[in-house]
Design an enzyme around this catalytic site. Structure first.
Site, PDB file in Angstrom:
ATOM      1  N   GLY A  32      17.726  57.651  12.982  1.00  0.00           N
ATOM      2  CA  GLY A  32      18.089  57.896  11.590  1.00  0.00           C
ATOM      3  C   GLY A  32      17.182  58.973  11.044  1.00  0.00           C
ATOM      4  N   ARG A 169      25.927  67.575   8.194  1.00  0.00           N
ATOM      5  CA  ARG A 169      26.611  67.043   9.382  1.00  0.00           C
ATOM      6  C   ARG A 169      28.111  67.254   9.214  1.00  0.00           C
ATOM      7  NH1 ARG A 169      22.081  67.136  10.746  1.00  0.00           N
ATOM      8  NH2 ARG A 169      20.807  65.451  11.654  1.00  0.00           N
ATOM      9  N   SER A 195      18.055  74.744   7.406  1.00  0.00           N
ATOM     10  CA  SER A 195      18.152  75.764   8.450  1.00  0.00           C
ATOM     11  C   SER A 195      18.871  76.973   7.859  1.00  0.00           C
ATOM     12  CB  SER A 195      18.903  75.217   9.663  1.00  0.00           C
ATOM     13  OG  SER A 195      20.189  74.764   9.290  1.00  0.00           O
ATOM     14  N   LYS A 223      14.133  76.645   8.221  1.00  0.00           N
ATOM     15  CA  LYS A 223      13.871  76.425   9.645  1.00  0.00           C
ATOM     16  C   LYS A 223      14.704  77.409  10.458  1.00  0.00           C
ATOM     17  CE  LYS A 223      15.386  72.315   9.095  1.00  0.00           C
ATOM     18  NZ  LYS A 223      15.882  70.938   9.367  1.00  0.00           N
ATOM     19  N   ALA A 253      14.256  67.116  16.085  1.00  0.00           N
ATOM     20  CA  ALA A 253      13.217  68.116  15.869  1.00  0.00           C
ATOM     21  C   ALA A 253      13.101  68.505  14.403  1.00  0.00           C
ATOM     22  CB  ALA A 253      13.498  69.350  16.719  1.00  0.00           C
ATOM     23  N   ASP A 255      13.743  66.659  11.767  1.00  0.00           N
ATOM     24  CA  ASP A 255      13.093  65.580  11.013  1.00  0.00           C
ATOM     25  C   ASP A 255      11.599  65.527  11.330  1.00  0.00           C
ATOM     26  OD1 ASP A 255      15.596  64.768   9.949  1.00  0.00           O
ATOM     27  OD2 ASP A 255      16.026  63.741  11.832  1.00  0.00           O
TER      28      ASP A 255
END
Length: 313
Positions: A32, A169, A195, A223, A253, A255
């Site tokens: 999660g 997502r 990102s 990111k 990665a 998180d």
């Protein structure tokens, strides 16, 4: 004092070493986004609390047992006896590429409600120092979204710093749906993490970072994957390259990166030091298998300073 408060769904995670359709063995853990951040901060010595809902089933017990063992505070989480704990399946399809399948429709985690959030802010003592929310929780349904809205509202009123990780997502919702939900939150957000391809979710501007700063966001951290990360704020732009490590598993990665970033903030580190810690914790996740299992404790942060193949004695 609670250093970090976060809310979302944690699922039982099954990981196979090949295509699911061929059968075989699978490892079982938990996964999660928000709980990974909480675990990462707890390992680094911070007090992290997770608000979520699990079922009364064995996957739910696994989740609660795991989070408790990792030092995450569950006092404001609850168990729903009428809904199952969600599942997530990871299959290593080819090389280092994983395919993810969710079984979370109607899950206990999707029954998170605004009333689940209020006790954390009504508790005696100072409010949480940080609230961390993600687009994933907002995508789970009307009530989870309203829980995020309520948490952000209460945090803003209490003087708590609010961090939003876009964490888009595509299997949960479209860019347009995410934009409609997340953009109204921006006036109450202090730190945005995204990102490069997620920035468009938050603004339709051709140059999204200045638009976000103009909207009242204090800092935008972007990111770039293997390209490192960049912080943008009114005081300037700071970039840090990614740490060079063997790629084992990229799941989690982002998180892990957030956990390092927020840990640096809690420690009062400056922007370069926060980014250094963030790319370091992200590298630990990339170089180990699992969402959170390889995350470092504070004493291990310097491990990657050793050369490849080195032995720490």
């Amino acid at each position: 004092m609670t250093d970090l408060l976060t809310l979302g769904e944690t699922m039982a995670a099954f990981r196979t070493t090949g295509p699911l359709r061929l059968g075989g063995t699978a490892g079982i853990s938990v996964a999660g986004s928000e709980s990974t951040v909480a675990i990462g901060l707890a390992r680094l010595g911070h007090h992290a609390a997770w608000i979520g809902v699990t079922g009364t089933d064995e996957p739910g017990e696994l989740i609660r047992r795991t989070l408790r063992a990792e030092g995450v505070d569950l006092r404001w989480s609850r168990v729903d006896p009428t809904a199952p704990t969600g599942l997530i399946l990871f299959e290593n399809r080819v090389a280092d590429i994983n395919r993810v399948t969710y079984h979370r429709a109607g899950s206990a985690g999707s029954r998170l409600r605004p009333v689940d959030v209020t006790p954390a802010f009504d508790a005696p003592g100072p409010p949480p120092r940080l609230l961390h929310v993600t687009g994933i929780t907002c995508a789970l349904g009307v009530e989870p979204y309203q829980a995020v809205v309520e948490a952000v509202r209460r945090a803003r009123a209490a003087g708590t710093t609010v961090c939003l990780d876009v964490n888009h997502r595509q299997r949960l919702w479209s860019v347009a749906e995410a934009a409609d939900a997340l953009r109204p939150l921006l006036p109450s957000i202090d730190l945005v993490v995204a990102s490069d391809d997620e920035l468009a979710v938050l603004t339709g501007a051709s140059d999204p970072v200045p638009a976000l700063l103009s909207a009242g966001v204090t800092e935008v951290v972007v990111k770039h994957g293997a390209g490192g990360a960049t912080s943008h704020s009114a005081t300037g732009v700071v970039h840090r390259p990614a740490r060079t490590v063997p790629v084992v598993d990229t799941v989690g990665a982002g998180d892990a990166f957030v956990a390092g970033l927020l840990s640096g903030w809690l420690d009062g580190a400056d922007v370069p030091a926060r980014l250094d810690r963030a790319v370091t914790t992200g590298a630990f996740a990339v170089a180990t298998r699992g969402d959170w299992e390889g995350l470092p404790d504070r004493a291990e942060l310097a491990l990657l300073d050793h050369g490849p193949g080195g032995t720490v004695r």
